[in-house]
Design a protein around this motif. Structure first.
Motif, PDB file in Angstrom:
ATOM      1  N   SER A  53       0.838  -1.187   0.000  1.00 22.93           N
ATOM      2  CA  SER A  53       0.000   0.000   0.000  1.00 22.93           C
ATOM      3  C   SER A  53       0.881   1.248   0.000  1.00 22.93           C
ATOM      4  O   SER A  53       2.094   1.188   0.221  1.00 22.93           O
ATOM      5  N   ARG A  54       0.244   2.363  -0.233  1.00 23.08           N
ATOM      6  CA  ARG A  54       0.974   3.627  -0.261  1.00 23.08           C
ATOM      7  C   ARG A  54       1.553   3.959   1.107  1.00 23.08           C
ATOM      8  O   ARG A  54       2.678   4.430   1.219  1.00 23.08           O
ATOM      9  N   ALA A  55       0.787   3.662   2.169  1.00 27.42           N
ATOM     10  CA  ALA A  55       1.276   3.936   3.529  1.00 27.42           C
ATOM     11  C   ALA A  55       2.498   3.084   3.856  1.00 27.42           C
ATOM     12  O   ALA A  55       3.438   3.561   4.499  1.00 27.42           O
ATOM     13  N   HIS A  56       2.493   1.835   3.385  1.00 35.12           N
ATOM     14  CA  HIS A  56       3.643   0.955   3.633  1.00 35.12           C
ATOM     15  C   HIS A  56       4.881   1.491   2.921  1.00 35.12           C
ATOM     16  O   HIS A  56       5.983   1.484   3.475  1.00 35.12           O
ATOM     17  N   ARG A  57       4.704   1.946   1.683  1.00 37.14           N
ATOM     18  CA  ARG A  57       5.852   2.504   0.958  1.00 37.14           C
ATOM     19  C   ARG A  57       6.380   3.757   1.638  1.00 37.14           C
ATOM     20  O   ARG A  57       7.594   3.973   1.716  1.00 37.14           O
ATOM     21  N   VAL A  58       5.484   4.590   2.168  1.00 35.70           N
ATOM     22  CA  VAL A  58       5.920   5.803   2.868  1.00 35.70           C
ATOM     23  C   VAL A  58       6.714   5.427   4.112  1.00 35.70           C
ATOM     24  O   VAL A  58       7.742   6.043   4.417  1.00 35.70           O
ATOM     25  N   GLU A  59       6.262   4.378   4.840  1.00 38.30           N
ATOM     26  CA  GLU A  59       7.002   3.923   6.019  1.00 38.30           C
ATOM     27  C   GLU A  59       8.390   3.419   5.644  1.00 38.30           C
ATOM     28  O   GLU A  59       9.377   3.728   6.308  1.00 38.30           O
ATOM     29  N   VAL A  60       8.473   2.654   4.566  1.00 43.94           N
ATOM     30  CA  VAL A  60       9.769   2.115   4.147  1.00 43.94           C
ATOM     31  C   VAL A  60      10.702   3.252   3.731  1.00 43.94           C
ATOM     32  O   VAL A  60      11.877   3.286   4.127  1.00 43.94           O
TER      33      VAL A  60
END
Length: 85
Positions: A53-60
């Motif tokens: 998800s977009r939130a997961h990519r932002v966290e990474v």
């Protein structure tokens, strides 16, 4: 005379580490310890890899940025302590 820089460096590093640790607690990174223990022993894959998800990519990307910033700060403090002071 560079003790204040090292104290600030350690304080900032400690604050960032605590922030990442509490983020990991909040997001459930430590909840399923038994599953992680046996993952290398499993041969079958239950489901195809899911899209991130977009939130997961932002966290990474955020964690990657923090790691690079920490390494850059470490290099900066070392260079300052060794050559510029």
């Amino acid at each position: 005379m560079y003790y204040p820089y090292f104290i600030a460096y350690i304080g900032i590093g400690l604050a960032i580490s605590l922030g990442v640790f509490f983020w990991a607690l909040k997001s459930g990174q430590f909840q399923d310890q038994q599953r992680a223990r046996f993952l290398p022993l499993r041969d079958d894959l239950e489901s195809p890899p899911s899209r991130t998800s977009r939130a997961h990519r932002v966290e990474v990307y955020g964690l990657f940025f923090l790691a690079v910033a920490g390494l850059a700060a470490s290099a900066g403090v070392l260079l300052y302590a060794l050559y510029l002071n």
